[in-house]
Structures are given as C-alpha cells and as structure tokens.
Design a protein around this motif. Structure first.
Motif, short mmCIF file in Angstrom:
data_model
loop_
_atom_site.label_atom_id
_atom_site.label_comp_id
_atom_site.label_asym_id
_atom_site.label_seq_id
_atom_site.Cartn_x
_atom_site.Cartn_y
_atom_site.Cartn_z
N ASN A 81 0.85 -1.18 0.00
CA ASN A 81 0.00 0.00 0.00
C ASN A 81 0.89 1.24 0.00
O ASN A 81 2.06 1.16 0.38
N THR A 82 0.34 2.36 -0.37
CA THR A 82 1.07 3.61 -0.34
C THR A 82 1.59 3.87 1.07
O THR A 82 0.87 3.68 2.04
N GLY A 83 2.85 4.27 1.19
CA GLY A 83 3.43 4.59 2.49
C GLY A 83 3.91 3.40 3.28
O GLY A 83 4.24 3.54 4.45
N HIS A 84 4.00 2.23 2.67
CA HIS A 84 4.43 0.99 3.35
C HIS A 84 5.89 1.12 3.78
O HIS A 84 6.79 1.19 2.96
N LEU A 85 6.10 1.15 5.09
CA LEU A 85 7.44 1.30 5.66
C LEU A 85 7.94 -0.02 6.23
O LEU A 85 7.15 -0.89 6.60
N LEU A 86 9.27 -0.13 6.33
CA LEU A 86 9.92 -1.25 6.98
C LEU A 86 10.86 -0.70 8.04
O LEU A 86 11.57 0.27 7.79
#
Length: 186
Positions: A81-86
């Motif tokens: 999804n948009t903005g998917h961070l790790l």
C-alpha cells in the motif's frame, strides 16, 4: 465390497473471477516478487542483502526515511500500500529472538514513531503491523528481520490489481520518503 470411485479434480483455470464460498482472490502482479526478483542469490550473505546495503547509500536513493542508533526506517520497494514502511535493524539478523535489547527497543520505538508520522502526513484509517519470520511465513528477505508498517484506508483493497494488473500508488516513492523524512521528529 465395491471400490470407492476415484476422486475427481476440478480444473481451477475456469474459477478466476467467479465468486464462490472460498472467495478466491487472484493476484498475478505479485509473481515477480514471489519469483524472487531482486532477491539475493545467497540470503545469508550480508553483502547481497538489500537491508544491509541500503544504509551504505544516500537516504534519498535508498528510500531511507530515518536512521536510528541500531535500526532504521525505509520505504518498501514492493509496497502492499502507499506509504508501506519497513523498520530494520542495521545488523544482519534473521530472527526476532536474536535481537539485542537495544535493537528490540529501537525497532519498537521506530515503529511507534513511524505510525505517528504516517498518521500526521497521510491520515490513514488504520495500520497493519507485522514481521514475517522465515520464508515459509512470507518473508521476502528472510535472512534480515524487518517490521512492516502498512497504512490502511477504507476501500484501499480494490480489484484494480486483479482486473487491471495495476497497483495504484497515488504518489511516487521518492515523494513519500521526502514527506515522511521531513515530518520525522528530530
């Protein structure tokens, strides 16, 4: 005594897009990821690991949002999804139980801060958080632990990827990285 009839196996090719009680969802666009595109040849070799090499590059080029003492935050190159961070430890470590106390604390703190920043910048309705431990559990890069922080909005799971073989991300990864990095508290 009569023999039991041979079980029949249905050809599933005709089921794509046909609703039934299992509500199958076909996602052919994920095959490049599942097939291992951009995965290291040797997952245990830290020099091939994308999570080990990213901190050696420029933040903008690597899509790094924030660097902590023992962990950092990076945008997912293959976002759900948009903005998917790790959130990743700098150290090449696979299992959550192998993290040091400092790594556990900072991964948790960075996850909380990531949620706050994403809420401020992107106003999601909720989040999916999680770690896939091991390849069988869905970890794309199983040799280097990473915590997913996936913002969610009402209606964000539509059929565009299935029908149009397209994932609609309304903003470029570089622009998302810049907004999140700017909003990250000092």
């Amino acid at each position: 005594m009569s023999e039991a009839p041979e079980p029949s196996v249905e050809d599933a090719r005709g089921f794509a897009g046909v609703p039934d009680s299992t509500q199958r969802l076909w996602t052919p666009h994920r095959m490049a990821y599942i097939g291992g595109q951009d995965k290291p040849d040797d997952p245990d070799d830290a020099e091939q690991c994308p999570f080990c090499s990213a901190p050696g590059r420029d933040d903008e080029d690597a899509l790094i949002v924030h660097r902590g003492e023992v962990a950092y935050v990076i945008l997912n190159l293959y976002p759900y999804n948009t903005g998917h961070l790790l959130v990743c430890p700098f150290r090449h470590v696979a299992d959550y139980t192998e993290l040091t106390e400092a790594e556990v604390a900072e991964v948790a703190a960075l996850t909380r801060t990531a949620m706050r920043v994403v809420r401020e910048v992107s106003s999601p309705a909720g989040f999916n958080l999680g770690m896939n431990q091991g390849e069988v559990a869905g970890a794309g890069i199983a040799a280097h632990l990473h915590q997913h922080v996936v913002p969610r909005w009402m209606g964000d799971a539509n059929f565009l990827p299935v029908v149009g073989r397209t994932k609609a991300l309304p903003i470029l990864l570089a622009d998302t990285r810049a907004m999140y990095a700017e909003a990250w508290p000092a």
